[in-house]
Structures are given as structure tokens and as C-alpha cells.
Scaffold this motif. Structure first.
Motif, PDB file in Angstrom:
ATOM      1  N   ALA A  34     -47.783  89.962  76.074  1.00 30.01           N
ATOM      2  CA  ALA A  34     -48.060  89.585  74.690  1.00 30.01           C
ATOM      3  C   ALA A  34     -49.524  89.223  74.501  1.00 30.01           C
ATOM      4  O   ALA A  34     -50.112  89.497  73.451  1.00 30.01           O
ATOM      5  CB  ALA A  34     -47.176  88.406  74.286  1.00 30.01           C
ATOM      6  N   ASP A  35     -50.125  88.607  75.517  1.00 26.68           N
ATOM      7  CA  ASP A  35     -51.545  88.256  75.495  1.00 26.68           C
ATOM      8  C   ASP A  35     -52.260  89.027  76.597  1.00 26.68           C
ATOM      9  O   ASP A  35     -51.795  89.028  77.744  1.00 26.68           O
ATOM     10  CB  ASP A  35     -51.754  86.758  75.732  1.00 26.68           C
ATOM     11  CG  ASP A  35     -51.149  85.893  74.642  1.00 26.68           C
ATOM     12  OD1 ASP A  35     -51.076  86.363  73.493  1.00 26.68           O
ATOM     13  OD2 ASP A  35     -50.761  84.751  74.946  1.00 26.68           O
TER      14      ASP A  35
ATOM     15  N   HIS B 210     -47.862  93.075  67.357  1.00 23.15           N
ATOM     16  CA  HIS B 210     -48.064  91.669  67.013  1.00 23.15           C
ATOM     17  C   HIS B 210     -49.401  91.220  67.579  1.00 23.15           C
ATOM     18  O   HIS B 210     -49.891  91.771  68.566  1.00 23.15           O
ATOM     19  CB  HIS B 210     -46.943  90.781  67.560  1.00 23.15           C
ATOM     20  CG  HIS B 210     -45.620  90.988  66.888  1.00 23.15           C
ATOM     21  ND1 HIS B 210     -45.365  90.569  65.594  1.00 23.15           N
ATOM     22  CD2 HIS B 210     -44.474  91.583  67.325  1.00 23.15           C
ATOM     23  CE1 HIS B 210     -44.130  90.896  65.269  1.00 23.15           C
ATOM     24  NE2 HIS B 210     -43.570  91.517  66.288  1.00 23.15           N
ATOM     25  N   SER B 211     -49.977  90.213  66.964  1.00 21.16           N
ATOM     26  CA  SER B 211     -51.253  89.695  67.443  1.00 21.16           C
ATOM     27  C   SER B 211     -51.044  88.823  68.673  1.00 21.16           C
ATOM     28  O   SER B 211     -50.032  88.123  68.800  1.00 21.16           O
ATOM     29  CB  SER B 211     -51.933  88.875  66.339  1.00 21.16           C
ATOM     30  OG  SER B 211     -53.128  88.283  66.816  1.00 21.16           O
ATOM     31  N   CYS B 212     -52.014  88.856  69.575  1.00 22.97           N
ATOM     32  CA  CYS B 212     -52.003  87.917  70.694  1.00 22.97           C
ATOM     33  C   CYS B 212     -52.535  86.567  70.206  1.00 22.97           C
ATOM     34  O   CYS B 212     -53.061  86.451  69.097  1.00 22.97           O
ATOM     35  CB  CYS B 212     -52.870  88.447  71.843  1.00 22.97           C
ATOM     36  SG  CYS B 212     -54.618  88.641  71.405  1.00 22.97           S
ATOM     37  N   ARG B 213     -52.396  85.548  71.015  1.00 24.57           N
ATOM     38  CA  ARG B 213     -52.930  84.226  70.671  1.00 24.57           C
ATOM     39  C   ARG B 213     -54.449  84.298  70.564  1.00 24.57           C
ATOM     40  O   ARG B 213     -55.113  84.842  71.430  1.00 24.57           O
ATOM     41  CB  ARG B 213     -52.535  83.187  71.719  1.00 24.57           C
ATOM     42  CG  ARG B 213     -51.084  82.753  71.666  1.00 24.57           C
ATOM     43  CD  ARG B 213     -50.791  81.675  72.698  1.00 24.57           C
ATOM     44  NE  ARG B 213     -51.051  82.144  74.053  1.00 24.57           N
ATOM     45  CZ  ARG B 213     -51.827  81.531  74.924  1.00 24.57           C
ATOM     46  NH1 ARG B 213     -52.473  80.427  74.581  1.00 24.57           N
ATOM     47  NH2 ARG B 213     -51.985  82.008  76.149  1.00 24.57           N
ATOM     48  N   HIS B 214     -54.988  83.755  69.495  1.00 21.82           N
ATOM     49  CA  HIS B 214     -56.439  83.721  69.238  1.00 21.82           C
ATOM     50  C   HIS B 214     -57.017  85.115  69.019  1.00 21.82           C
ATOM     51  O   HIS B 214     -58.239  85.285  69.045  1.00 21.82           O
ATOM     52  CB  HIS B 214     -57.194  83.032  70.386  1.00 21.82           C
ATOM     53  CG  HIS B 214     -56.684  81.674  70.741  1.00 21.82           C
ATOM     54  ND1 HIS B 214     -56.735  80.615  69.876  1.00 21.82           N
ATOM     55  CD2 HIS B 214     -56.094  81.210  71.879  1.00 21.82           C
ATOM     56  CE1 HIS B 214     -56.213  79.547  70.457  1.00 21.82           C
ATOM     57  NE2 HIS B 214     -55.804  79.875  71.662  1.00 21.82           N
ATOM     58  N   GLY B 215     -56.184  86.117  68.809  1.00 22.47           N
ATOM     59  CA  GLY B 215     -56.683  87.470  68.628  1.00 22.47           C
ATOM     60  C   GLY B 215     -57.368  87.660  67.281  1.00 22.47           C
ATOM     61  O   GLY B 215     -56.965  87.077  66.265  1.00 22.47           O
TER      62      GLY B 215
END
Length: 347
Positions: free
Chosen positions: A59-60, A137-142
């Protein structure tokens, strides 16, 4: 133009499972993909034909980007035996990097430009097939959508692109280069008939909506390039920087290096290139002792000018940031892109 950058008219095929493509490629050469390592993160691991592991991109994006496949942390460039110099170009084998997100593909394209005249980098790069995957979906802080580096793989950055289609039984496989077309030889695929472009656009819009909180980055870039950042702010950021170089190590576009000569084979010398960081106190120190970036604030300022400066953007064809979020996830004191940009927008 290097052979690996030559695009073709894009074609779309229906792919029942990504693993079918991975197995096909593994019968031809080495295939590497990111897999969970049982320690809470993902690492590059080799896949084999009929590999039982399902394709499951993280995911990240993890700290280990694809950079080291082409620009190793440490490599021998040449040897001197006391009488002659001997070049040490790398012995390469054909390889596939499978399942690269759009941001990492853009970072590789950035490094391709930086190392365009480097035979060591180019030898590895020319032996590599890149298989990208669109993010849904966006990754964290993306913030890839802001920088134009995702969530969809851009033309000319990959040879093949996997396009997940929500609610559909199959995926879409895009062939975007001559190398990608050749790699599919022997794999029977049907032309994609459904409206995959619409589904792909919807997924891209979803990620962009998840990355709406980017005003601070836009304002921070403007402030850096206009010279609006106060000296006191750079001083504060310099004091907060731990000089751990974690951000530059995980950044997929950072390309700073140093070269050292070490004794080898009795009287011989080995000339070795190794990763370095512009945030190191001694990175710019000259032989005469002068250091134009002796202060921490100077190094932090220089780092962000290189990442987000318009002059570097014009020269390299894009910012030195692809919005992957690695620096924000890595820095223990919140000195990644989001953290610094939020500080710059404050009075």
C-alpha cells in the motif's frame, strides 16, 4: 535516445491474472517484485515460474526503491595495479522489475536523465524491463498527482503496465514499448474490449481526491522559488534535522555519491563509488578546507532547492520529488516533504 525509452503505439490486452504475466517473464529472465518480508515491511525478492506467492503490491512504497538496481549503494568503478588502469563495468543479466508504482517509474526516468552518460548505470538499465502498476488508492503522505508522477504510469516510463479494473474479472495490460511487446512473445492474450480507459480515469480521480491536502506543497514550492522563506525558518529547520540521511537514502531520485580509493591486491588501488548525502556536513567540503554548506540550515535549504527549484525542474524535465511519501514516513522528526512544506506556509 536509449533503446529502453523508445515508445510504440500503446495496445491494451485482457489479462486474467497478473501472476500469468509474471510466470511468463520468469521463464525468460530474473524477475524481482516487492514482497512482505515478515518483519513489517517489503523487500525486493525474486519470483520464479509458477511462483505460489500472489501478486500483492504494498500500500505504501517501501524504503527500498528500485534505485539500487541501477545505482548500487557501493560499486567498483576501476582498478589500478601500479602500472595500468582496468575498467570494471558490471556483468549484467536480463531482469524484470515487476509491479512498480507510477512514482517509482517516474523516479527511474529522472535517474535515466541524470546518469545518461554513465556506462555503469546504463549497462544495468538497458538490461531491465519495467512492469508498472497503476495505483487505485493513495499511499500515506502521497502527493504523486500534484507532481504529475501518478497514480497512473506515464507514457515512456514503463514497458508494460498493469491496470487494475475495479469490479471486473480481468485486469488490463498495456504494452507501451518495443521491449514490452517482445517480452510478450509466446503469451496468448486477447485484445481488451471493455472501456478500460473510463475505469482507469475513475481510479485516477479517486487517488487525486485522496490527495487533496496539497495546498501547503504548492505554497511551499512558490515560497522557495520566490525567496520568501525567512532565514529564521531555515535556521529552525536546520536545527531540527538530525543529519541521519534517512530521507536521502530512501528518496528514489537522490543521486549524490562520493568516490574513494582503497588499497587492493597489495600495491593496487580500487576506485569505489558509494552513496552519499548532501545533508552530510562534509559533503561539499573542499580540499582546502572551505565548506559552502557548513551550517545545517544551508544544507537543508540546498536540499529543498534541488528538489523543488524551478531551475532544476527545467534542466531535469521535472521536480526532484515524485510525491512518493517516503521521506515523511522515514524522518523521525517530521522533516519530510509534507512536514517541511507545512512549516513553510506558517508565518
Amino acid at each position: 535516445m536509449p533503446a529502453y525509452t523508445r515508445p510504440i503505439t500503446m495496445r491494451a490486452y485482457s489479462l486474467e491474472r497478473p501472476e500469468l504475466l509474471r510466470d511468463h517473464l520468469a521463464r525468460q529472465c530474473q524477475v524481482f517484485e516487492l514482497r512482505a518480508n515478515g518483519q513489517g515491511t517489503h523487500t525486493w525478492q525474486q519470483a520464479c515460474d509458477q511462483d505460489p506467492h500472489p501478486f500483492s503490491p504494498p500500500a505504501d512504497p517501501p524504503g527500498c526503491s528500485a534505485k539500487s538496481f541501477f545505482f548500487p549503494e557501493r560499486e567498483l568503478l576501476f582498478r589500478f595495479d601500479g602500472g595500468a588502469f582496468y575498467s570494471e563495468l558490471p556483468a549484467v543479466r536480463p531482469q524484470v522489475l515487476f509491479g512498480l508504482p507510477a512514482c517509482d517509474l517516474q523516479a527511474i526516468a529522472y535517474q535515466d536523465r541524470f546518469f545518461v552518460a554513465d556506462p555503469y548505470y546504463q549497462a544495468r538499465r538497458e538490461a531491465t524491463l519495467l512492469v508498472g502498476v497503476d495505483c487505485v488508492h493513495s499511499c500515506r503522505h502521497g502527493s504523486c498527482s500534484l507532481f504529475g508522477c501518478g497514480p497512473q504510469a506515464q507514457a515512456g516510463t514503463a514497458d508494460l503496465v498493469l491496470v487494475p479494473l475495479q469490479g471486473m474479472a480481468t485486469s488490463c495490460l498495456l504494452v507501451t514499448s518495443l521491449a514490452g511487446e517482445r517480452a510478450l512473445c509466446g503469451l496468448e492474450l486477447e485484445i481488451m474490449e471493455s472501456d478500460w480507459t473510463h475505469e482507469r480515469a475513475l481510479a485516477g480521480e479517486q487517488v487525486m481526491c485522496e490527495q487533496m491536502n496539497t495546498d501547503a506543497i504548492i505554497e511551499g514550492i512558490a515560497a522557495i522559488n520566490a525567496g520568501w522563506v525567512e532565514q529564521s525558518t531555515w535556521d529552525e529547520l536546520g536545527q531540527r534535522c538530525l543529519n541521519c540521511t534517512g530521507c536521502t537514502s530512501v528518496c528514489p531520485t537522490c543521486s549524490c555519491f562520493t568516490a574513494v580509493d582503497i588499497p587492493a591486491d597489495g600495491s593496487g588501488i580500487a576506485h569505489v563509488r558509494a552513496w552519499a548525502s548532501c545533508l552530510d556536513e562534509g559533503f561539499q567540503r573542499e580540499a582546502g578546507g572551505r565548506n559552502p554548506s557548513a551550517s545545517a540550515w544551508q544544507r537543508v535549504q540546498r536540499f529543498w532547492f534541488h528538489k523543488l527549484g524551478e531551475a532544476f525542474r527545467a534542466r531535469m524535465g521535472g521536480y526532484g520529488c515524485v510525491g512518493c511519501g517516503r521521506c515523511d514516513r522515514q524522518c523521525p522528526d517530521g522533516m519530510g516533504l509534507m512536514g517541511v512544506m507545512h512549516r513553510l506556509e506558517q508565518p
